[in-house]
Design a protein around this motif. Structure first.
Motif: not given
Length: 290
Positions: A13, A17-18, A21, A24, A209
């Motif tokens: 990742w 990207d982290c 995420r 979101k 995550l």
């Protein structure tokens, strides 16, 4: 929601990207991170939420890693994600030679960052230039290595060294792997990397995550408080009336025995933000509460 999330970044990742995420999952627009990690690296990636994004610039810079260096291999990216340039077994390489070669990697050293890195040259990212096949001269930079510790040594055709490294900001562990291999005349590349400490946060306290999703579903997720990672800065507590003026952007005359960046508090509202004490004047630089 505001504060910090100590995220354990997953393999493959990007840091971006982290952030996407987390944004979101938390349904939060203001999300940022400190200390970019390569996709192939895992470990501590501090994530700032809400007003905490304004504090990223004040986080401590020191970092710590555990790395695996593989000898006998050179790649285009200085890690196993790149194309192999040379692959030559070196079964006679021993740990004693490695220890001697490792000795210069202490204190302030000059380092040439990998050609596949986020550093900008003439306004362009090195990895973008490298992907287009453009050759540029990568400028040297001075970085600082505070401590190294050999954790394990595995013999074989392509021996591997596990090492713990504590260093300052801007240090590329991939470059250390490459340069150590060059000194030993075997070639070297980074085989694995875990960041164990960054910007005041430790791997032992981090969340994956999956952990974050589980805690959100159980409604048990809590951020770190805003000033949790700012303990390296001095503190200054103002009376309530003075604190209110400071929060409104007013400069406060103060004579103290130190100068520079400081955490600012008042007795009632707690942490207010970051100020700079200069020439006996407390200047508001980042007001968080008020």
């Amino acid at each position: 929601m505001q504060g910090f999330l100590n995220l354990n970044k997953p393999f493959d990742w990007t840091s971006h990207d982290c952030v996407a995420r987390v944004r979101k999952l938390l349904r939060l627009k203001r999300v940022g991170h400190a200390g970019t990690l390569d996709p192939a690296a895992t470990g501590v990636l501090p994530i700032a939420l809400g007003k905490a994004t304004r504090l990223l610039q004040y986080l401590p810079e020191n970092k710590a890693y555990t790395a695996t260096i593989r000898f006998g291999v050179r790649t285009t990216t200085d890690d196993l994600q790149g194309e192999i340039i040379t692959s030559q077994p070196c079964p006679k390489l021993d740990l004693a030679d490695v220890k001697i070669a490792l000795a210069p990697f202490q204190g302030k050293i000059e380092q040439i960052p990998p050609i596949y890195s986020a550093i900008q040259v003439d306004g362009k990212r090195l990895y973008d230039l490298a992907r287009r096949g453009e050759t540029v001269e990568v400028p040297k930079r001075t970085v600082e290595i505070f401590h190294t510790e050999i954790l394990d040594w595995r013999e074989g055709d392509f021996p591997e060294l596990d090492i713990a490294i504590t260093c300052g900001s801007g240090t590329y562990i991939r470059a250390i792997a490459r340069d150590l291999g060059a000194i030993l005349e075997t070639g070297g590349t980074l085989a694995a990397l875990i960041r164990t400490h960054s910007s005041g946060f430790n791997l032992a306290d981090s969340l994956t995550l999956t952990d974050l999703e589980t805690q959100l579903q159980a409604e048990t997720f809590q951020t770190s408080v805003l000033d949790a990672a700012l303990q390296h800065l001095p503190t200054l507590t103002l009376p309530a009336t003075t604190a209110q003026k400071w929060c409104q952007g007013q400069k406060i005359p103060l004579t103290l025995d130190f100068s520079g960046v400081t955490r600012v508090y008042d007795d009632e509202a707690g942490f207010l933000g970051i100020g700079k004490l200069q020439d006996d004047i407390l200047i508001p630089t980042t007001v968080i509460k008020g």
